[in-house]
Design a protein around this motif. Sequence first.
Motif: not given
Length: 372
Positions: A301-328
Amino acid sequence: MKSKKIYVTRPSLPPLEEFLNYLEDIWETKWLTNNGKYHREFEEKLAEYLGVNFVSLFANGTLALITALQVLKITGEVITTPYSFVATTHSLFWNSIKPVFVDIEENSFNIDPEKIESAITPKTTAILPVHVYGYPCNIEKIQEIADIYGLKVIYDAAHAFGVKVKGHSIAEFGDLTVLSFHATKVFTTFEGGAIISHDEKIKKRIDFLKNFGFAGETKVVQPGINAKMNEFQAALGLLQLKYIEDNIKKRKKIANLYRKKLKGIRGIKYFEDKKDVKHNYSYFPILVEEDYSISRDELYERLKSNGFYVRRYFYPLISEFSPYKSLPTSDRDNLKNAYEISRKILCLPIYPELEEKEIERVVELIILYNKR
Ligand code: T4K
């Protein structure tokens, strides 16, 4: 400088005048798509650049992944990584295949081959690993397992354009390798992608499949899709080949500068280059560890507020997204490394035009926020 937005990446484009020459020709010939001359030429030149035999161009990487699974007639369950962009797992979903997530290695962020065997069931037909950030997977070990269990291997190499392992193109390995030429990638054709295959028959089938399944004017061999690359994309690709090596060199310089400046900062980890690998420096991931003064998300957030649009690749994990989160296999205990890394990861800006003062500034900020 504060007002200028610095993104995690920017596309590298050739001089506009050079592209205009191609546009004029396309306007003149009115040949826009369907295996035009630029498509044919780009396919050939790209195979040469990559050092592979068969390239099939696609409209984007996602359609290439979906088609790769179709062409090998993959069904049932496929072993894959949760630490990737959603498109990797979506391609399984679009083929009615059940994803089976396996944890990643701490030191490469790629699927852990030691954990693949225990995830194999009688329904497993293939492994879909990802060379995350262009870091090569443990190719030998994955192939060994695939050979023992009779599984196909399709590599998602969306991040790995131009990467070489022991002098070999990374696209030489596995049954098929899929590339992406999206705007955010090291090599871009606006949108785009490719499948690298190793056998003429397979290449032919891929080409039928991406063109509705047509094998000639009156014959459809399989229900295909429309996934063709158009002439504008192919023309850009041809031009981009002239600049790719120079762009990778510039990226390497940036990565080395980051390493020099980030060295010794408490709570910040980064990767060194790996032995025997020609990297493409597509991303510059760092880990924000517990002994850093603020959390990864606060730093983001702080880097963003200073104009640096860094990214959290890969958060959340694919397994955390709703189509996949109930897989065993989406259970957090099954994916300990992936979970932990996704909570620490931050990708810093890296692209050829990034200026030294911008690199210095983002590192200055990382140092500044570690002191408070
Ligand atoms: N497999 C893997 C492992 C992948 O990473 C991807 C794609 C695929 C498969 C699928 O391949 P494609 O079907 O996309 O060919 C981006 C990309 O959209 C996606 O292609 C990529 N992976 C993924 C990792 O990143 P976003 O949502 O983060 O993109 P976006 O629009 O936020 O762009 C990031 C930054 O890039 C922007 O803040 C600024 C810059 N940018 C972006 C675009 C689109 C530009 O400067 N110009 C642009 O035109 O997903």
